[in-house]
Design an enzyme around this catalytic site. Structure first.
Site, mmCIF file in Angstrom:
data_model
loop_
_atom_site.group_PDB
_atom_site.id
_atom_site.type_symbol
_atom_site.label_atom_id
_atom_site.label_comp_id
_atom_site.label_asym_id
_atom_site.label_seq_id
_atom_site.Cartn_x
_atom_site.Cartn_y
_atom_site.Cartn_z
ATOM 1 N N GLU A 118 0.824 -1.211 0.000
ATOM 2 C CA GLU A 118 0.000 0.000 0.000
ATOM 3 C C GLU A 118 0.856 1.258 0.000
ATOM 4 O O GLU A 118 1.977 1.270 0.516
ATOM 5 C CB GLU A 118 -0.941 0.012 1.188
ATOM 6 C CG GLU A 118 -0.249 0.145 2.533
ATOM 7 C CD GLU A 118 -1.233 0.294 3.662
ATOM 8 O OE1 GLU A 118 -1.585 1.444 3.993
ATOM 9 O OE2 GLU A 118 -1.641 -0.740 4.225
ATOM 10 N N ARG A 129 -2.106 10.919 7.161
ATOM 11 C CA ARG A 129 -2.103 10.178 5.897
ATOM 12 C C ARG A 129 -3.443 10.219 5.182
ATOM 13 O O ARG A 129 -3.519 9.896 4.002
ATOM 14 C CB ARG A 129 -1.696 8.717 6.130
ATOM 15 C CG ARG A 129 -0.237 8.568 6.505
ATOM 16 C CD ARG A 129 0.123 7.118 6.779
ATOM 17 N NE ARG A 129 0.082 6.336 5.563
ATOM 18 C CZ ARG A 129 -0.116 5.013 5.529
ATOM 19 N NH1 ARG A 129 -0.343 4.353 6.637
ATOM 20 N NH2 ARG A 129 -0.128 4.374 4.388
ATOM 21 N N ARG A 133 -5.556 5.694 -0.751
ATOM 22 C CA ARG A 133 -4.416 4.795 -0.942
ATOM 23 C C ARG A 133 -4.436 4.206 -2.352
ATOM 24 O O ARG A 133 -5.474 4.078 -2.985
ATOM 25 C CB ARG A 133 -4.456 3.610 0.021
ATOM 26 C CG ARG A 133 -4.498 3.942 1.487
ATOM 27 C CD ARG A 133 -3.151 4.405 2.028
ATOM 28 N NE ARG A 133 -3.197 4.532 3.473
ATOM 29 C CZ ARG A 133 -3.666 5.591 4.121
ATOM 30 N NH1 ARG A 133 -4.134 6.615 3.447
ATOM 31 N NH2 ARG A 133 -3.671 5.630 5.441
ATOM 32 N N HIS A 148 -10.301 4.565 2.597
ATOM 33 C CA HIS A 148 -9.530 3.740 3.533
ATOM 34 C C HIS A 148 -9.951 2.281 3.504
ATOM 35 O O HIS A 148 -10.333 1.692 4.518
ATOM 36 C CB HIS A 148 -9.614 4.304 4.949
ATOM 37 C CG HIS A 148 -8.447 3.908 5.799
ATOM 38 N ND1 HIS A 148 -8.530 2.918 6.744
ATOM 39 C CD2 HIS A 148 -7.172 4.349 5.833
ATOM 40 C CE1 HIS A 148 -7.357 2.775 7.334
ATOM 41 N NE2 HIS A 148 -6.514 3.635 6.789
#
Length: 159
Positions: A118, A129, A133, A148
């Site tokens: 990831e 963050r 992703r 997420h």
């Protein structure tokens, strides 16, 4: 204690210290940036990371009909930036980038542990963050999640 025994004891202590330092460094506990050092609008510092898994194809054609596709060109610019960094092997903006994605909820096709990795997609204005992703598979597949890991789309680089 003889001088030989003392030497062996010193060597054993040094080996233990080196192993402990390596474990500490690999766990990432010594690399975090204090949140006060970054403002919410500042981009995180860039650190070098290992390159993408060996044998990873640079162009992947989606093959999984059970996962919706998304054109690479339709992704947010930050996701395209992350994909570019992955193609180059880094450096990545977050220390967790490149770690194994475990696919615990089995939202991606089932593979052996270590198959998926990831990478963070920078979220402007976020002081952490965030939720975005890119997850890559060992043979070149790429997935996007903006929530997420709740949902994934397979990235189609042809468009």
């Amino acid at each position: 204690m003889t001088s030989r025994n003392r030497l062996l004891a010193v060597v054993a202590v040094l080996v233990c210290a080196v192993v402990a330092a390596a474990v500490y460094a690999l766990s990432g506990t010594g690399k975090s940036t204090p949140s006060a050092a970054r403002s919410s609008s500042a981009r995180p510092s860039v650190t070098a990371k290992p390159s993408a898994p060996a044998g990873r194809a640079t162009t992947w054609v989606p093959t999984n009909a059970s996962i919706a596709d998304v054109c690479r060109s339709k992704l947010p610019s930050q996701a395209r930036d992350t994909l570019g960094l992955i193609d180059k092997g880094g450096p990545y903006p977050y220390r967790n980038d490149g770690i194994v994605f475990e696919n615990r909820e089995s939202r991606l096709p089932k593979q052996a542990t270590g198959y998926y990795h990831e990478y963070t997609v920078v979220t402007p204005g976020s002081d952490d963050r965030g939720t975005r992703r890119v997850v890559t598979g060992s043979v070149g597949e790429e997935y996007w999640t903006g929530d997420h890991y709740s949902t994934f789309q397979e990235i189609d680089s042809r468009c």
